[in-house]
Design a protein around this motif. Structure first.
Motif, PDB file in Angstrom:
ATOM      1  N   LEU A 379       0.763  -1.134   0.007  1.00  0.00           N
ATOM      2  CA  LEU A 379       0.046  -0.063   0.111  1.00  0.00           C
ATOM      3  C   LEU A 379       1.029   1.355   0.038  1.00  0.00           C
ATOM      4  O   LEU A 379       0.586   2.166  -0.776  1.00  0.00           O
ATOM      5  CB  LEU A 379      -0.881   0.006   1.350  1.00  0.00           C
ATOM      6  CG  LEU A 379      -1.917  -0.939   1.227  1.00  0.00           C
ATOM      7  CD1 LEU A 379      -2.849  -0.830   2.581  1.00  0.00           C
ATOM      8  CD2 LEU A 379      -2.915  -1.221   0.037  1.00  0.00           C
ATOM      9  N   GLU A 380       1.814   1.486   0.823  1.00  0.00           N
ATOM     10  CA  GLU A 380       2.965   2.394   0.780  1.00  0.00           C
ATOM     11  C   GLU A 380       3.364   2.621  -0.501  1.00  0.00           C
ATOM     12  O   GLU A 380       3.741   3.750  -0.968  1.00  0.00           O
ATOM     13  CB  GLU A 380       3.809   2.192   1.767  1.00  0.00           C
ATOM     14  CG  GLU A 380       5.102   3.501   1.941  1.00  0.00           C
ATOM     15  CD  GLU A 380       5.737   3.384   3.023  1.00  0.00           C
ATOM     16  OE1 GLU A 380       6.549   4.058   3.423  1.00  0.00           O
ATOM     17  OE2 GLU A 380       5.862   2.182   3.904  1.00  0.00           O
ATOM     18  N   GLU A 381       3.621   1.484  -1.259  1.00  0.00           N
ATOM     19  CA  GLU A 381       4.580   1.652  -2.379  1.00  0.00           C
ATOM     20  C   GLU A 381       3.397   2.336  -3.651  1.00  0.00           C
ATOM     21  O   GLU A 381       4.023   3.334  -4.222  1.00  0.00           O
ATOM     22  CB  GLU A 381       4.841   0.256  -2.954  1.00  0.00           C
ATOM     23  CG  GLU A 381       5.535   0.105  -4.485  1.00  0.00           C
ATOM     24  CD  GLU A 381       5.688  -1.357  -4.871  1.00  0.00           C
ATOM     25  OE1 GLU A 381       5.528  -1.613  -6.039  1.00  0.00           O
ATOM     26  OE2 GLU A 381       5.819  -2.036  -3.830  1.00  0.00           O
ATOM     27  N   LEU A 382       2.305   1.753  -3.495  1.00  0.00           N
ATOM     28  CA  LEU A 382       1.306   2.451  -4.616  1.00  0.00           C
ATOM     29  C   LEU A 382       1.124   3.995  -4.164  1.00  0.00           C
ATOM     30  O   LEU A 382       0.910   4.790  -5.091  1.00  0.00           O
ATOM     31  CB  LEU A 382       0.028   1.675  -4.272  1.00  0.00           C
ATOM     32  CG  LEU A 382       0.105   0.148  -5.004  1.00  0.00           C
ATOM     33  CD1 LEU A 382      -1.126  -0.530  -4.699  1.00  0.00           C
ATOM     34  CD2 LEU A 382       0.327   0.275  -6.334  1.00  0.00           C
ATOM     35  N   PHE A 383       1.005   4.325  -2.769  1.00  0.00           N
ATOM     36  CA  PHE A 383       0.541   5.527  -2.184  1.00  0.00           C
ATOM     37  C   PHE A 383       1.660   6.396  -2.773  1.00  0.00           C
ATOM     38  O   PHE A 383       1.363   7.739  -3.288  1.00  0.00           O
ATOM     39  CB  PHE A 383       0.267   5.452  -1.018  1.00  0.00           C
ATOM     40  CG  PHE A 383      -0.030   6.805  -0.151  1.00  0.00           C
ATOM     41  CD1 PHE A 383      -1.378   7.536  -0.632  1.00  0.00           C
ATOM     42  CD2 PHE A 383       0.814   7.378   0.824  1.00  0.00           C
ATOM     43  CE1 PHE A 383      -1.512   8.585   0.004  1.00  0.00           C
ATOM     44  CE2 PHE A 383       0.669   8.484   1.574  1.00  0.00           C
ATOM     45  CZ  PHE A 383      -0.452   9.209   0.845  1.00  0.00           C
ATOM     46  N   THR A 384       2.905   6.025  -2.507  1.00  0.00           N
ATOM     47  CA  THR A 384       4.104   7.123  -2.458  1.00  0.00           C
ATOM     48  C   THR A 384       4.342   7.123  -4.121  1.00  0.00           C
ATOM     49  O   THR A 384       5.106   8.229  -4.682  1.00  0.00           O
ATOM     50  CB  THR A 384       5.293   6.633  -1.785  1.00  0.00           C
ATOM     51  OG1 THR A 384       5.617   5.267  -2.132  1.00  0.00           O
ATOM     52  CG2 THR A 384       5.028   6.573  -0.251  1.00  0.00           C
ATOM     53  N   ALA A 385       3.954   6.214  -5.059  1.00  0.00           N
ATOM     54  CA  ALA A 385       4.466   6.164  -6.553  1.00  0.00           C
ATOM     55  C   ALA A 385       3.614   7.252  -6.994  1.00  0.00           C
ATOM     56  O   ALA A 385       3.856   7.470  -8.133  1.00  0.00           O
ATOM     57  CB  ALA A 385       4.204   4.779  -6.929  1.00  0.00           C
ATOM     58  N   GLY A 386       2.522   7.758  -6.328  1.00  0.00           N
ATOM     59  CA  GLY A 386       1.521   8.670  -6.985  1.00  0.00           C
ATOM     60  C   GLY A 386       0.315   7.896  -7.610  1.00  0.00           C
ATOM     61  O   GLY A 386      -0.205   8.606  -8.785  1.00  0.00           O
ATOM     62  N   CYS A 387       0.077   6.743  -7.286  1.00  0.00           N
ATOM     63  CA  CYS A 387      -1.070   5.956  -8.048  1.00  0.00           C
ATOM     64  C   CYS A 387      -2.316   6.250  -7.457  1.00  0.00           C
ATOM     65  O   CYS A 387      -3.334   6.236  -8.248  1.00  0.00           O
ATOM     66  CB  CYS A 387      -0.854   4.454  -7.827  1.00  0.00           C
ATOM     67  SG  CYS A 387       0.463   3.796  -8.349  1.00  0.00           S
ATOM     68  N   CYS A 388      -2.367   6.937  -6.211  1.00  0.00           N
ATOM     69  CA  CYS A 388      -3.479   7.189  -5.587  1.00  0.00           C
ATOM     70  C   CYS A 388      -3.489   8.105  -4.295  1.00  0.00           C
ATOM     71  O   CYS A 388      -2.263   8.343  -3.942  1.00  0.00           O
ATOM     72  CB  CYS A 388      -4.463   5.990  -5.255  1.00  0.00           C
ATOM     73  SG  CYS A 388      -3.253   4.977  -3.922  1.00  0.00           S
ATOM     74  N   ASP A 389      -4.478   8.454  -3.664  1.00  0.00           N
ATOM     75  CA  ASP A 389      -4.456   9.280  -2.445  1.00  0.00           C
ATOM     76  C   ASP A 389      -4.773   8.575  -1.251  1.00  0.00           C
ATOM     77  O   ASP A 389      -4.883   8.800  -0.151  1.00  0.00           O
ATOM     78  CB  ASP A 389      -5.521  10.601  -2.604  1.00  0.00           C
ATOM     79  CG  ASP A 389      -4.774  11.549  -3.802  1.00  0.00           C
ATOM     80  OD1 ASP A 389      -3.677  11.938  -3.513  1.00  0.00           O
ATOM     81  OD2 ASP A 389      -5.786  11.860  -4.449  1.00  0.00           O
ATOM     82  N   GLY A 390      -5.085   7.091  -1.554  1.00  0.00           N
ATOM     83  CA  GLY A 390      -5.663   6.341  -0.693  1.00  0.00           C
ATOM     84  C   GLY A 390      -6.263   5.045  -1.133  1.00  0.00           C
ATOM     85  O   GLY A 390      -6.132   4.944  -2.406  1.00  0.00           O
TER      86      GLY A 390
END
Length: 438
Positions: A379-390
């Protein structure tokens, strides 16, 4: 200040969610589907974990697209709403103080005045915690339940949705914030000069107003939306404060995220005024291997016919009758179906599936499987990569999927400084940190 992710829970007033046959799992509860306690308890669980909110997916009828009827959905316990979510949400509101509460309601089927009155009533009652998941409907069966022969085409539905939301915004503002006086001695209840006719007249919507309801603590309900088509993204860029996106490859998710945020800026909005929440299904175990065993067990319970029926329902086309030519799914669906689901069927064809229907029968929702640390890492990887805000958490089993995530993964996200440890505001919009669309 560290950027914090938003968390929402996907719910149904029925036995299962996106995972076909999740209700068959030994940990799933069934006897309380029609009981208020089921919904009170999950609302408290999510609030204790500081979730931004939860929302009910809904359909105004029984899916009967697959194989010419609703047998598969009824027999195998598919995503059926056995209760109207609008009757369940007040129960959840009374049991909680902070968590946002969302309902799915159609701009194609329901008049603007009815939508505005119902949603604002609940928003006032909950002290400013309601979200409206705006849909234009995706199946002719819903249209027929409301007296229409079929759905209008997709662009027309979004044009109508724009007018419905415009009208609702005007209705929600038909009473000024300081309109109530409540002076017993003077016999002065409210100031009529601060109540206004709406007089909205568009191509699809006409409503005079005013409402009989004052503004809520957050002004009006938060607007939520999930359309992924170009017209859906255009609508979201104008109105949405929460966008629910289906999981996809990171590069595709980043491109979609950037496209939406750019269109928001073009509409005069701040990028932070809309939280993009990616759908994820998490299977959590004490270790990675235990989690994988849990996932394998749950996935083995899925009825293949229900998998196929769900694919048919989402795409708006009976996949048992679908040809293999390019664009066959989109052509067969016509005005029905969700853009993302039709694209998924096209992707199965591009991957060389000999039969799209056979491939769909074997598919289960993409899952993040692992220990609390492993799930938090992803989840952190997706969040910090700019895929989403949550994220929007879709459960495999109810209530244990949400309970396990709340108990095991949320503390890990909090330890990393990625998620709140307490609510910072009393309203949903306050906790989102957003400003409404125009």
């Amino acid at each position: 200040m560290t950027r914090k992710m938003h968390l929402f829970a996907y719910l149904k007033t029925g036995p299962t969610a996106l995972h076909a046959s999740g209700w068959r799992h030994p940990e799933a509860t069934l006897g309380d589907i029609l009981s208020p306690s089921r919904y009170e308890n999950i609302a408290r669980t999510l609030e204790d974990a500081c979730f931004d909110g939860c929302f009910f997916a809904d359909l105004q009828g029984l899916y009967d697209i697959h194989a010419g009827g609703y047998d598969a959905y009824v027999r195998h316990g598919g995503q059926i709403s056995y209760l109207d979510p609008m009757t369940v949400l007040p129960v959840m509101a009374a049991a909680t103080r902070h968590i946002g509460l969302g309902a799915t309601l159609s701009t194609t089927l329901m008049p603007a005045y009815h939508l505005a009155r119902t949603l604002l009533s609940l928003d006032v009652f909950s002290l400013g915690r309601v979200a409206w998941n705006i849909v234009t409907s995706a199946t002719d069966l819903e249209a027929r339940n409301y007296g229409l022969e079929a759905l209008p085409d997709k662009d027309a539905r979004y044009d109508q949705a724009d007018e419905v939301v415009e009208a609702c915004m005007k209705l929600w503002r038909s009473w000024d914030r300081d309109s109530w006086v409540l002076d017993k001695e003077a016999g002065y209840f409210a100031d009529p000069s601060k109540v206004h006719y709406t007089d909205y007249a568009g191509k699809y919507v006409r409503t005079r107003g005013p409402l009989t309801i004052p503004q809520s603590a957050q002004g009006h309900p938060v607007l939520m939306q999930a359309g992924s088509s170009p017209r859906g993204v255009e609508f979201a860029a104008r109105w949405a404060e929460i966008v629910f996106t289906f999981g996809s490859a990171p590069e595709k998710a980043i491109a979609a995220y950037d496209r939406l945020k750019s269109q928001m800026v073009a509409n005069g909005r701040r990028p932070g005024d809309c939280a993009v929440a990616m759908q994820v299904t998490c299977v959590v175990g004490e270790t990675d291997s235990i989690a994988q065993e849990k996932a394998d067990f749950a996935n083995a319970l899925a009825a293949e016919e229900l998998n196929a029926a769900a694919a048919s329902a989402s795409a708006g086309v009976d996949i048992t009758r679908l040809g293999g030519a390019e664009g066959a799914a989109s052509k067969a669906a016509g005005a029905q179906g969700m853009h993302a689901a039709i694209e998924e069927l096209e992707e199965l064809r591009r991957q060389g599936a000999a039969s799209v229907a056979a491939a769909a029968r074997k598919r289960v929702p993409s899952q993040i499987v692992g220990s609390p640390t492993t799930v938090a890492d992803k989840l952190e990887e997706l969040f910090t990569a700019g895929c989403c805000d949550g994220f929007v958490l879709t459960p495999v089993t109810f209530p244990t999927s949400h309970e396990t995530f709340a108990r095991a993964v949320v503390p890990e996200l909090q330890r990393r400084g990625l998620f709140r440890t307490r609510y910072e505001a009393d309203t949903l919009r306050g906790n989102l940190g957003s400003r409404p669309g125009r």
